[in-house]
Design a protein around this motif. Structure first.
Motif, PDB file in Angstrom:
ATOM      1  N   ASP A  84       0.834  -1.213   0.000  1.00  0.00           N
ATOM      2  CA  ASP A  84       0.000   0.000   0.000  1.00  0.00           C
ATOM      3  C   ASP A  84       0.865   1.258   0.000  1.00  0.00           C
ATOM      4  OD1 ASP A  84      -2.646  -0.858  -0.173  1.00  0.00           O
ATOM      5  OD2 ASP A  84      -2.762  -1.306   1.967  1.00  0.00           O
ATOM      6  N   TYR A  85       1.939   1.244   0.784  1.00  0.00           N
ATOM      7  CA  TYR A  85       2.848   2.395   0.796  1.00  0.00           C
ATOM      8  C   TYR A  85       3.415   2.632  -0.612  1.00  0.00           C
ATOM      9  CZ  TYR A  85       3.058   1.701   5.944  1.00  0.00           C
ATOM     10  OH  TYR A  85       2.759   1.550   7.280  1.00  0.00           O
ATOM     11  N   ILE A  86       3.863   1.549  -1.249  1.00  0.00           N
ATOM     12  CA  ILE A  86       4.472   1.665  -2.585  1.00  0.00           C
ATOM     13  C   ILE A  86       3.452   2.194  -3.597  1.00  0.00           C
ATOM     14  CG2 ILE A  86       5.489   0.350  -4.500  1.00  0.00           C
ATOM     15  CD1 ILE A  86       6.618  -1.594  -2.332  1.00  0.00           C
ATOM     16  N   LEU A  87       2.247   1.615  -3.580  1.00  0.00           N
ATOM     17  CA  LEU A  87       1.216   2.026  -4.538  1.00  0.00           C
ATOM     18  C   LEU A  87       0.855   3.500  -4.360  1.00  0.00           C
ATOM     19  CD1 LEU A  87      -1.155  -1.093  -4.415  1.00  0.00           C
ATOM     20  CD2 LEU A  87       0.390  -0.444  -6.269  1.00  0.00           C
ATOM     21  N   PHE A  88       0.757   3.928  -3.123  1.00  0.00           N
ATOM     22  CA  PHE A  88       0.430   5.334  -2.860  1.00  0.00           C
ATOM     23  C   PHE A  88       1.551   6.248  -3.349  1.00  0.00           C
ATOM     24  CE2 PHE A  88       1.149   8.925   0.062  1.00  0.00           C
ATOM     25  CZ  PHE A  88       0.057   9.708  -0.298  1.00  0.00           C
ATOM     26  N   LEU A  89       2.782   5.916  -2.999  1.00  0.00           N
ATOM     27  CA  LEU A  89       3.920   6.769  -3.363  1.00  0.00           C
ATOM     28  C   LEU A  89       4.091   6.884  -4.876  1.00  0.00           C
ATOM     29  CD1 LEU A  89       6.426   5.552  -0.636  1.00  0.00           C
ATOM     30  CD2 LEU A  89       5.424   7.848  -0.800  1.00  0.00           C
ATOM     31  N   LYS A  90       3.707   5.844  -5.601  1.00  0.00           N
ATOM     32  CA  LYS A  90       3.840   5.881  -7.061  1.00  0.00           C
ATOM     33  C   LYS A  90       2.784   6.774  -7.712  1.00  0.00           C
ATOM     34  CE  LYS A  90       6.382   1.566  -7.793  1.00  0.00           C
ATOM     35  NZ  LYS A  90       7.444   2.057  -8.675  1.00  0.00           N
ATOM     36  N   THR A  91       1.799   7.213  -6.937  1.00  0.00           N
ATOM     37  CA  THR A  91       0.802   8.155  -7.476  1.00  0.00           C
ATOM     38  C   THR A  91       1.158   9.603  -7.153  1.00  0.00           C
ATOM     39  OG1 THR A  91      -0.589   8.131  -5.482  1.00  0.00           O
ATOM     40  CG2 THR A  91      -1.010   6.425  -7.161  1.00  0.00           C
ATOM     41  N   GLN A  92       2.200   9.800  -6.342  1.00  0.00           N
ATOM     42  CA  GLN A  92       2.545  11.141  -5.878  1.00  0.00           C
ATOM     43  C   GLN A  92       3.746  11.710  -6.642  1.00  0.00           C
ATOM     44  OE1 GLN A  92       0.423  12.486  -3.292  1.00  0.00           O
ATOM     45  NE2 GLN A  92      -0.575  10.639  -4.096  1.00  0.00           N
ATOM     46  N   GLU A  93       3.776  13.022  -6.743  1.00  0.00           N
ATOM     47  CA  GLU A  93       4.941  13.698  -7.310  1.00  0.00           C
ATOM     48  C   GLU A  93       5.925  13.967  -6.177  1.00  0.00           C
ATOM     49  OE1 GLU A  93       4.162  17.075  -9.712  1.00  0.00           O
ATOM     50  OE2 GLU A  93       2.609  16.075 -10.899  1.00  0.00           O
ATOM     51  N   LEU A  94       6.936  13.147  -6.104  1.00  0.00           N
ATOM     52  CA  LEU A  94       7.899  13.221  -5.007  1.00  0.00           C
ATOM     53  C   LEU A  94       9.026  14.174  -5.400  1.00  0.00           C
ATOM     54  CD1 LEU A  94       7.981   9.387  -4.248  1.00  0.00           C
ATOM     55  CD2 LEU A  94       6.594  11.138  -3.127  1.00  0.00           C
ATOM     56  N   GLN A  95       9.201  15.225  -4.620  1.00  0.00           N
ATOM     57  CA  GLN A  95      10.119  16.296  -4.996  1.00  0.00           C
ATOM     58  C   GLN A  95      11.543  16.066  -4.486  1.00  0.00           C
ATOM     59  OE1 GLN A  95       9.139  18.607  -7.103  1.00  0.00           O
ATOM     60  NE2 GLN A  95       7.041  17.799  -7.097  1.00  0.00           N
ATOM     61  N   SER A  96      11.690  15.809  -3.198  1.00  0.00           N
ATOM     62  CA  SER A  96      13.032  15.708  -2.623  1.00  0.00           C
ATOM     63  C   SER A  96      13.657  14.352  -2.944  1.00  0.00           C
ATOM     64  CB  SER A  96      12.974  15.890  -1.102  1.00  0.00           C
ATOM     65  OG  SER A  96      12.350  14.773  -0.496  1.00  0.00           O
ATOM     66  N   VAL A  97      14.982  14.306  -2.906  1.00  0.00           N
ATOM     67  CA  VAL A  97      15.703  13.057  -3.157  1.00  0.00           C
ATOM     68  C   VAL A  97      15.309  12.001  -2.133  1.00  0.00           C
ATOM     69  CG1 VAL A  97      17.989  11.968  -3.216  1.00  0.00           C
ATOM     70  CG2 VAL A  97      17.656  14.243  -4.219  1.00  0.00           C
ATOM     71  N   SER A  98      15.161  12.423  -0.888  1.00  0.00           N
ATOM     72  CA  SER A  98      14.782  11.499   0.178  1.00  0.00           C
ATOM     73  C   SER A  98      13.412  10.881  -0.096  1.00  0.00           C
ATOM     74  CB  SER A  98      14.774  12.223   1.522  1.00  0.00           C
ATOM     75  OG  SER A  98      14.342  11.359   2.552  1.00  0.00           O
ATOM     76  N   ASP A  99      12.467  11.722  -0.517  1.00  0.00           N
ATOM     77  CA  ASP A  99      11.120  11.214  -0.814  1.00  0.00           C
ATOM     78  C   ASP A  99      11.145  10.252  -2.003  1.00  0.00           C
ATOM     79  OD1 ASP A  99      10.183  12.706   1.252  1.00  0.00           O
ATOM     80  OD2 ASP A  99       9.145  14.211   0.026  1.00  0.00           O
ATOM     81  N   GLN A 100      11.961  10.561  -2.996  1.00  0.00           N
ATOM     82  CA  GLN A 100      12.039   9.706  -4.179  1.00  0.00           C
ATOM     83  C   GLN A 100      12.633   8.336  -3.868  1.00  0.00           C
ATOM     84  OE1 GLN A 100      14.229  12.073  -7.004  1.00  0.00           O
ATOM     85  NE2 GLN A 100      12.596  13.593  -7.199  1.00  0.00           N
ATOM     86  N   LEU A 101      13.405   8.268  -2.791  1.00  0.00           N
ATOM     87  CA  LEU A 101      13.996   6.988  -2.381  1.00  0.00           C
ATOM     88  C   LEU A 101      12.980   6.067  -1.710  1.00  0.00           C
ATOM     89  CD1 LEU A 101      17.470   8.027  -0.896  1.00  0.00           C
ATOM     90  CD2 LEU A 101      17.068   6.641  -2.931  1.00  0.00           C
ATOM     91  N   MET A 102      11.896   6.636  -1.205  1.00  0.00           N
ATOM     92  CA  MET A 102      10.963   5.846  -0.389  1.00  0.00           C
ATOM     93  C   MET A 102      10.398   4.620  -1.112  1.00  0.00           C
ATOM     94  SD  MET A 102       8.834   8.371   2.159  1.00  0.00           S
ATOM     95  CE  MET A 102       8.257   9.525   0.923  1.00  0.00           C
ATOM     96  N   PRO A 103       9.786   4.760  -2.308  1.00  0.00           N
ATOM     97  CA  PRO A 103       9.210   3.558  -2.932  1.00  0.00           C
ATOM     98  C   PRO A 103      10.258   2.498  -3.241  1.00  0.00           C
ATOM     99  CG  PRO A 103       9.163   5.429  -4.460  1.00  0.00           C
ATOM    100  CD  PRO A 103       9.532   5.966  -3.123  1.00  0.00           C
ATOM    101  N   THR A 104      11.460   2.939  -3.654  1.00  0.00           N
ATOM    102  CA  THR A 104      12.531   1.980  -3.954  1.00  0.00           C
ATOM    103  C   THR A 104      12.956   1.228  -2.699  1.00  0.00           C
ATOM    104  OG1 THR A 104      13.338   3.400  -5.737  1.00  0.00           O
ATOM    105  CG2 THR A 104      14.857   1.733  -4.898  1.00  0.00           C
ATOM    106  N   TYR A 105      13.057   1.956  -1.590  1.00  0.00           N
ATOM    107  CA  TYR A 105      13.478   1.313  -0.342  1.00  0.00           C
ATOM    108  C   TYR A 105      12.416   0.329   0.155  1.00  0.00           C
ATOM    109  CZ  TYR A 105      15.486   0.695   4.309  1.00  0.00           C
ATOM    110  OH  TYR A 105      16.034   0.153   5.450  1.00  0.00           O
ATOM    111  N   PHE A 106      11.164   0.705   0.027  1.00  0.00           N
ATOM    112  CA  PHE A 106      10.101  -0.221   0.438  1.00  0.00           C
ATOM    113  C   PHE A 106      10.098  -1.481  -0.442  1.00  0.00           C
ATOM    114  CE2 PHE A 106       7.827   3.614   2.361  1.00  0.00           C
ATOM    115  CZ  PHE A 106       8.129   3.231   3.661  1.00  0.00           C
ATOM    116  N   GLU A 107      10.436  -1.333  -1.723  1.00  0.00           N
ATOM    117  CA  GLU A 107      10.556  -2.507  -2.592  1.00  0.00           C
ATOM    118  C   GLU A 107      11.712  -3.397  -2.131  1.00  0.00           C
ATOM    119  OE1 GLU A 107      10.388  -1.955  -6.871  1.00  0.00           O
ATOM    120  OE2 GLU A 107       9.222  -0.111  -6.616  1.00  0.00           O
ATOM    121  N   GLN A 108      12.807  -2.773  -1.685  1.00  0.00           N
ATOM    122  CA  GLN A 108      13.931  -3.551  -1.163  1.00  0.00           C
ATOM    123  C   GLN A 108      13.526  -4.307   0.102  1.00  0.00           C
ATOM    124  OE1 GLN A 108      17.031  -0.653  -0.623  1.00  0.00           O
ATOM    125  NE2 GLN A 108      17.461  -0.467  -2.820  1.00  0.00           N
ATOM    126  N   ILE A 109      12.716  -3.663   0.933  1.00  0.00           N
ATOM    127  CA  ILE A 109      12.230  -4.334   2.146  1.00  0.00           C
ATOM    128  C   ILE A 109      11.372  -5.539   1.765  1.00  0.00           C
ATOM    129  CG2 ILE A 109      10.716  -4.094   4.155  1.00  0.00           C
ATOM    130  CD1 ILE A 109      11.706  -1.193   4.394  1.00  0.00           C
TER     131      ILE A 109
END
Length: 597
Positions: free
Chosen positions: A491-516
Motif C-alpha cells: 500500500d505504501y508503494i502504490l500510494f507513493l507511485k501516485t505522488q509527485e515526489l520532490q526531494s531526493v529522500s522522498d524519491q527513495l521511499m518507494p525503492t526502499y520499500f521494494e527492497q524491504i
C-alpha cells in the motif's frame, strides 16, 4: 537396388571421369525400380481389394468399386508417366527417396538392420508455424505425431527426422532457433529428445545473433541416437551480446544431470547451486494457477474499431464502456497511464440498432470485422470483440503483467481496467480468496526470488521473457500468517507511485520499500538461511500503520515518511541486514552477483 548403390559409389569416386553417363544410368535405374515397385503395389492392391456386387451391386458396392477403379487408375497414370520419362532421357527426374538415394545406408534389404547415418548435421529452415497451411499441419500431425503441436515451428520435425535417419549410437548436431528449449509449445519435442535420445551438449547463444541479417537467436544441439547412454550433458551459454567466432572458454558451462530434463514439461538447465535454490523455492509452495486464474487479455480483432482516446463513447451507457489498459501502461506495482483510452465492450450489446452512433462508427469497419475467422464461422457477430474474455476477470481485484519483460513486472488494479491481448491477468479464484490477499501476491510476484525462479524456465527472446498465462501460472507461492505486513508495505508503494515526489529522500521511499519487500520474501522462502546468517527482516519491522479510506493524502504521506525514516536509519537492523543480504551466497546468485553463476 544393389546396382543403384554400386553406381552411386562410382559416381562419387573422384577418379571416375564419365559422370554424365553414370548419372543417366542411375536415373534410369531409379525409374525402373519405381515402375517395378508401383506395378507390384498395384497387383497387391487388386488382389486385396476385390470387386463387389457381381451383376446386382448395391449402392455401397458401387461406391467401393468406383474407389477401386480410381485407385487402379492412379497406379496406371504414375506408371505411364515413369515409362514416358524413361524414354525421354533429357527430361529431369526430381524424385528423392532416402532408401533409393542412400540404399547402402537406409534400405532395410541391404543393411540387415544396421542402417542409418553415423552423423547427421543440419541447419533447418527458420519457418514460423504461421507460414504453413492447415493442410500442411495435418500432414505434419500425421508424420510427426510424437513432436507435433499446432504452434510448432518446422524445425521441430528435423529433430524427429534426424533421429529416424541416424543409426543406433549415431550422432546428430543441429543448429536451430533456441526457443524450443523453453517454449510452452515445445513440451512434446523436449520429451522426445529427453527420452528417445541422449543429449551430449547444447550450446545456447542466448541473446547473440549468429547469422547476419537473421534476428532469430540460435543454439547448437548435439545428441546420440540412443536413450540413456549418458547420465550427464553439457549446457553452455554465452552471457554476452556479440561474438565473432565460437570460443567455448567464453561460455558459461553447466553440467546437467539427465534427471533435470527427463520427460519433464520444462527443463532445469541451471548449475547445481542454482538447482538447490530452486528446490528451496518450491519446498512447501503451491503453483499460482492453483489459487488464481491466469488469463490473456482481450483480443479485439481490430483495436481501432473498439478503442478510442478521444472520448467518442461519452454518449454510450457506462456499462458497455470500459477503461482500457495497454502494455505500455504497466509498470512494476502500479499502473502509469500513457493516455486515457476506452473500450466499447460489445459483448453486452443485444442489438446494435439500440446505439445508432456506435453502429455508424462500426459500419465503417464492417468489411474487416466480418472477415475475422470467428465472425466467418458464426462464433461471434460481426461487431463483437474477437475474444472478449469474462467480465468478472476484469471487474475484480487483480494483477496484470506484460507479455514480454526483462523481469517480473506485475501491477495492481482495483479500478476495473480491461487490458489488451499482450497482457496476462491474474485474479484469485474462490479458494484462493479464502487464504490469500491480492496485494500479498503482488509482493511475491514482483520479488527478486520469483523473478529468478521464472527465468529458470521462462522462454527468453531478445533479453525479454515471455510472461504468458501458462508460465506465469507455474510461479510458486508460499503462505504466511504475516500477509498483512506485506500488503501494508505494498500500500505504501502504490500510494507513493501516485505522488509527485520532490526531494531526493522522498524519491527513495518507494525503492526502499521494494527492497524491504525483497528482504521479506527472502525470509519467507529461505527462513533457515536468513536465520543462520542473522539477516532476518520481519521481526525488526516494528509497527506498520495501515491506511484507511478516510485518510487524506497528507496523512498517508506522513505515515510513509515516518516508517521510512525509522527503517532507513543507518543503525536500524532492517537497513543493515538489507545492505549485507547478498553476502549470503544463495542470495548473491539470485541477484546475479556471483561471478560463477
Amino acid at each position: 537396388m544393389v546396382e543403384v548403390a554400386d553406381k552411386q559409389k562410382k559416381y562419387f569416386n573422384p577418379n571416375i571421369k564419365n559422370k554424365k553417363k553414370l548419372q543417366a544410368e542411375i536415373r534410369n535405374l531409379k525409374i525402373e525400380l519405381l515402375i517395378n515397385q508401383l506395378s507390384f503395389n498395384k497387383e497387391l492392391y487388386i488382389g486385396k481389394t476385390v470387386q463387389k456386387g457381381g451383376f446386382m451391386p448395391t449402392a455401397a458396392d458401387i461406391k467401393h468399386n468406383t474407389g477401386r477403379e480410381l485407385q487402379i487408375k492412379v497406379f496406371d497414370n504414375l506408371i505411364n508417366k515413369l515409362k514416358i520419362l524413361l524414354k525421354k532421357p533429357d527430361e529431369p527426374f526430381n524424385h528423392f527417396d532416402w532408401k533409393l538415394d542412400f540404399p547402402e545406408v537406409l534400405n532395410p534389404y541391404l543393411v540387415n538392420g544396421k542402417g542409418g547415418f553415423d552423423i547427421v548435421i543440419g541447419n533447418p529452415p527458420y519457418l514460423n508455424f504461421k507460414m504453413y497451411s492447415t493442410e500442411d499441419k495435418e500432414v505434419y500431425r500425421h508424420l510427426f505425431s510424437e513432436v507435433f503441436d499446432g504452434k510448432a515451428d518446422i524445425y521441430y520435425y528435423f529433430f524427429y527426422k534426424s533421429h529416424e535417419l541416424s543409426k543406433s549410437q549415431g550422432i546428430t548436431s543441429l543448429i536451430t532457433s533456441r526457443y524450443w528449449i523453453e517454449a510452452e509449445y515445445a513440451k512434446k519435442l523436449r520429451k522426445f529428445v529427453s527420452t528417445k535420445t541422449t543429449l551430449k551438449e547444447i550450446i545456447d547463444f542466448k541473446n547473440v545473433t549468429v547469422f547476419d541479417g537473421i534476428g532469430i537467436k540460435t543454439c547448437i544441439t548435439s545428441f546420440l541416437n540412443i536413450p540413456d547412454y549418458l547420465t550427464l550433458f553439457h549446457y553452455r551459454f554465452h552471457p554476452g551480446k556479440k561474438i565473432d567466432y565460437i570460443d567455448l572458454s567464453e561460455y558459461v558451462s553447466n553440467i546437467i544431470p539427465k534427471e533435470n530434463i527427463i520427460a519433464k514439461d520444462s527443463w532445469n538447465l541451471t548449475n547445481e547451486e542454482s538447482t538447490d535454490i530452486l528446490k528451496l523455492i518450491e519446498k512447501d509452495a503451491i503453483s499460482l494457477e492453483e489459487i488464481a486464474n491466469c488469463k490473456q487479455g482481450i483480443v479485439t480483432g481490430l483495436d481501432k474499431a473498439f478503442i478510442t482516446t478521444e472520448n467518442e463513447f461519452k454518449n454510450l451507457p457506462k456499462k458497455i464502456v470500459k477503461p482500457w489498459l495497454k502494455v505500455g501502461d504497466i509498470q512494476k506495482y502500479a499502473i502509469e497511464l500513457v493516455e486515457k483510452r476506452e473500450l466499447v465492450y460489445t459483448k453486452l450489446i443485444n442489438s446494435l440498432d439500440d446505439y445508432p452512433q456506435l453502429k455508424q462508427r462500426l459500419l465503417s469497419f464492417k468489411t474487416k470485422l466480418s472477415n475475422r475467422r470467428e465472425a466467418k464461422n458464426g462464433k461471434i457477430r460481426w461487431f463483437d470483440l474477437q475474444w472478449p474474455r469474462e467480465q468478472e476477470l476484469f471487474e475484480s481485484e487483480k494483477l496484470i503483467c506484460r507479455f514480454k519483460a526483462s523481469e517480473n513486472t506485475f501491477c495492481y488494479d482495483a479500478n476495473g481496467f480491461y487490458s489488451s491481448a499482450d497482457t496476462t491477468v491474474v485474479a484469485l479464484n474462490e479458494s484462493g480468496k479464502e487464504k490469500y490477499e491480492t496485494k500479498y501476491l503482488l509482493a511475491l510476484l514482483n520479488s527478486k526470488v520469483l523473478s529468478f525462479y521464472f527465468k529458470s524456465y521462462g522462454k527468453l527472446m531478445d533479453y525479454r521473457y515471455e510472461y504468458y498465462p501458462g508460465p506465469v501460472g507455474r510461479l510458486r507461492i508460499k503462505i504466511t500468517t504475516e500477509q498483512k505486513c506485506y500488503s501494508t508495505i505494498v500500500d505504501y508503494i502504490l500510494f507513493l507511485k501516485t505522488q509527485e515526489l520532490q526531494s531526493v529522500s522522498d524519491q527513495l521511499m518507494p525503492t526502499y520499500f521494494e527492497q524491504i519487500i525483497d528482504g521479506m520474501v527472502y525470509e519467507l522462502y529461505f527462513p533457515e538461511l536468513l536465520k543462520k546468517h542473522n539477516r532476518e527482516i520481519i521481526k525488526h519491522l516494528g509497527e506498520l500503520p495501515e491506511f484507511t479510506d478516510s485518510m487524506s493524502n497528507e496523512q498517508k504521506m506522513k505515515i510513509c515518511k515516518k516508517v521510512f525514516d525509522r527503517l532507513n536509519d543507518k543503525e536500524h537492523p532492517v537497513r543493515i541486514n538489507l545492505f549485507y543480504m547478498n553476502s549470503i551466497p544463495e542470495i548473491a546468485i539470485i541477484e546475479g552477483k556471483n561471478e560463477n553463476n
